[in-house]
Design an enzyme around this catalytic site. Structure first.
Site, PDB file in Angstrom:
ATOM      1  N   GLY A  44      52.321  40.318  34.283  1.00  0.00           N
ATOM      2  CA  GLY A  44      51.865  41.105  33.163  1.00  0.00           C
ATOM      3  C   GLY A  44      51.115  42.396  33.739  1.00  0.00           C
ATOM      4  O   GLY A  44      50.258  42.779  33.106  1.00  0.00           O
ATOM      5  N   GLN A  67      47.821  46.763  29.540  1.00  0.00           N
ATOM      6  CA  GLN A  67      46.515  47.460  29.320  1.00  0.00           C
ATOM      7  C   GLN A  67      45.601  47.009  30.295  1.00  0.00           C
ATOM      8  O   GLN A  67      44.896  47.665  31.106  1.00  0.00           O
ATOM      9  CB  GLN A  67      46.098  47.443  27.782  1.00  0.00           C
ATOM     10  CG  GLN A  67      44.803  48.230  27.730  1.00  0.00           C
ATOM     11  CD  GLN A  67      43.774  47.844  26.792  1.00  0.00           C
ATOM     12  OE1 GLN A  67      43.781  46.534  25.895  1.00  0.00           O
ATOM     13  NE2 GLN A  67      42.745  48.609  26.271  1.00  0.00           N
ATOM     14  N   ASP A 110      55.839  42.369  36.380  1.00  0.00           N
ATOM     15  CA  ASP A 110      56.232  42.463  34.750  1.00  0.00           C
ATOM     16  C   ASP A 110      57.365  42.231  34.639  1.00  0.00           C
ATOM     17  O   ASP A 110      58.129  42.265  35.554  1.00  0.00           O
ATOM     18  CB  ASP A 110      55.581  43.574  34.357  1.00  0.00           C
ATOM     19  CG  ASP A 110      55.051  43.543  32.963  1.00  0.00           C
ATOM     20  OD1 ASP A 110      53.759  43.983  32.841  1.00  0.00           O
ATOM     21  OD2 ASP A 110      55.767  43.125  32.186  1.00  0.00           O
ATOM     22  N   TYR A 158      48.310  33.537  17.855  1.00  0.00           N
ATOM     23  CA  TYR A 158      47.511  33.958  19.117  1.00  0.00           C
ATOM     24  C   TYR A 158      46.308  33.154  19.381  1.00  0.00           C
ATOM     25  O   TYR A 158      46.136  32.783  20.376  1.00  0.00           O
ATOM     26  CB  TYR A 158      47.360  35.370  19.052  1.00  0.00           C
ATOM     27  CG  TYR A 158      46.265  35.992  20.100  1.00  0.00           C
ATOM     28  CD1 TYR A 158      47.021  36.215  21.600  1.00  0.00           C
ATOM     29  CD2 TYR A 158      45.267  36.706  19.964  1.00  0.00           C
ATOM     30  CE1 TYR A 158      46.224  36.729  22.503  1.00  0.00           C
ATOM     31  CE2 TYR A 158      44.468  37.286  21.031  1.00  0.00           C
ATOM     32  CZ  TYR A 158      44.901  37.320  22.422  1.00  0.00           C
ATOM     33  OH  TYR A 158      44.272  37.851  23.305  1.00  0.00           O
ATOM     34  N   LYS A 193      45.473  30.490  22.685  1.00  0.00           N
ATOM     35  CA  LYS A 193      44.136  30.464  23.442  1.00  0.00           C
ATOM     36  C   LYS A 193      43.410  29.350  23.192  1.00  0.00           C
ATOM     37  O   LYS A 193      42.928  28.977  24.422  1.00  0.00           O
ATOM     38  CB  LYS A 193      43.357  32.062  23.139  1.00  0.00           C
ATOM     39  CG  LYS A 193      44.276  33.274  23.188  1.00  0.00           C
ATOM     40  CD  LYS A 193      44.452  33.411  24.791  1.00  0.00           C
ATOM     41  CE  LYS A 193      45.303  34.455  25.225  1.00  0.00           C
ATOM     42  NZ  LYS A 193      45.669  34.688  26.725  1.00  0.00           N
ATOM     43  N   ILE A 230      39.274  45.342  24.074  1.00  0.00           N
ATOM     44  CA  ILE A 230      39.018  46.163  25.376  1.00  0.00           C
ATOM     45  C   ILE A 230      39.483  47.525  25.218  1.00  0.00           C
ATOM     46  O   ILE A 230      40.596  47.974  24.648  1.00  0.00           O
ATOM     47  CB  ILE A 230      39.870  45.798  26.478  1.00  0.00           C
ATOM     48  CG1 ILE A 230      39.627  43.963  26.715  1.00  0.00           C
ATOM     49  CG2 ILE A 230      39.526  46.220  27.840  1.00  0.00           C
ATOM     50  CD1 ILE A 230      38.071  43.760  27.335  1.00  0.00           C
TER      51      ILE A 230
HETATM   52  C1  AKB Z   1      43.575  41.444  20.045  1.00  0.00           C
HETATM   53  O1  AKB Z   1      43.042  42.335  19.247  1.00  0.00           O
HETATM   54  O2  AKB Z   1      44.396  40.617  19.809  1.00  0.00           O
HETATM   55  C2  AKB Z   1      43.227  41.262  21.427  1.00  0.00           C
HETATM   56  C3  AKB Z   1      42.081  40.199  21.406  1.00  0.00           C
HETATM   57  C4  AKB Z   1      40.565  40.382  20.742  1.00  0.00           C
HETATM   58  O3  AKB Z   1      42.195  39.304  22.230  1.00  0.00           O
HETATM   59  N1  AKB Z   1      42.628  42.650  21.873  1.00  0.00           N
END
Ligand code: AKB
Length: 314
Positions: A9, A13, A35, A143, A147, A173
């Protein structure tokens, strides 16, 4: 023998700037960037590059064997906003890629892993300010779920199989090289581009939404320092809380307006507002500060100065 690294990856970014930094540290030929496509030609042409789909175990394994890789940085993921649109794809990519690298370490093909987690592991039931390292994690995004589960598996592989996996819960970020894609915190990058290009920005979060954020240089510093830290200093093998600054869209607007007085902002919150509302507004990262001496360098105004200067020079 010098370390050989694979970044999966690398065109994203964080991957883009991480690759550059790791090549400075370890030497260009010792860092293989990869990637799924060659969308970032500057990066592709900057040193060894391979096309690898992070979901393809054999492709990762063959690359590790061919290049005698000992360390993988797994930066490929679908982020929070895209994950809500494509839940099964997010689960598939985010989980399977992690299992692939954990299993390569378990079987001795590689020795060390960096895997990013996120403030998305937290949810509406988490304490919102100065969120502690150990706290309630009930994420409400796909997401965030990937995680949170990933963190559990990292700790499990470390405890059961001795895998040296290290992780950070990245906040949003902000950077001026590669654009972020599909995140809820992306507004804080877009706003600089729009301020310079159109002198106006329509923000998809409301003006008082405070989120934990960090300038890219700090994120890269944290990543390389965590990976260089002696293993016996690390007390967290799930993922470290990491913090630098917290600000709202109104705060960043005012910071930019100090440089571009004609800049205007309007607010049109969309589905990403609910995601942002479920996340903390500030993070307690004292464990990272104690374990491996983490310190950030950039506050909001220093970051704004860097962003505007670099984007103007592009
Ligand atoms: C997102 O906004 O999904 C990411 C994160 C905070 O992991 N930048």
């Amino acid at each position: 023998m010098s370390s050989k690294l694979l970044i999966i990856g690398a065109c994203g970014q964080i991957g883009t700037e991480l690759t550059t930094k790791l090549r400075e540290i370890h030497g260009t030929d010792n860092v293989i960037a990869s990637d799924i496509n060659t969308r970032n030609l500057d990066l592709v042409n900057s040193g060894p590059f391979e096309i690898i789909d992070a979901k393809n175990f054999n492709a990762i394994k063959d690359c590790c064997i061919n290049h005698k890789i000992d360390t993988i940085y797994l930066m490929a993921a679908l982020l929070s906003a895209t994950g809500e649109k494509y839940p099964m794809e997010a689960w598939d990519l985010n989980m399977n890629s992690l299992f692939h690298v954990l299993n390569l370490a378990k079987t001795g093909v590689i020795k060390k892993i960096f895997w990013p987690s996120s403030i998305a592991v937290f949810g509406p039931t988490t304490p919102k300010t100065q969120t502690p390292q150990h706290t309630i994690c009930e994420p409400t995004t796909v997401y965030g779920i990937t995680k949170q589960v990933g963190e559990r598996w990292c700790e499990y592989y470390h405890e059961k199989y001795g895998v040296d996996v290290r992780s950070i819960r990245y906040p949003g970020i902000i950077s001026h090289k590669a654009m972020p894609g599909g995140g809820t915190t992306d507004y804080a990058v877009e706003i600089y581009h729009e301020a310079l290009k159109h002198k106006s920005y329509t923000c998809f979060l409301s003006e008082n939404t405070s989120l934990p954020m960090m300038f890219m240089d700090d994120a890269i510093k944290a990543t390389t320092e965590l990976m260089a830290a002696p293993s016996n200093h690390l007390t967290i093998r799930s993922s470290y809380n990491l913090s630098a600054i917290s600000f709202t869209p109104q705060d960043i607007y005012e910071s930019i307006k100090a440089h571009i007085p004609e800049f205007t902002i309007t607010y049109q919150p969309d589905f990403r507002q609910a995601i942002a509302d479920s996340w903390p507004s500030s993070i307690d990262d004292s464990v990272a500060r104690n374990d491996w001496n983490w310190q950030h360098d950039f506050d909001l105004d220093a970051m704004t100065h860097e962003m505007l200067t670099n984007l103007r020079n592009k």
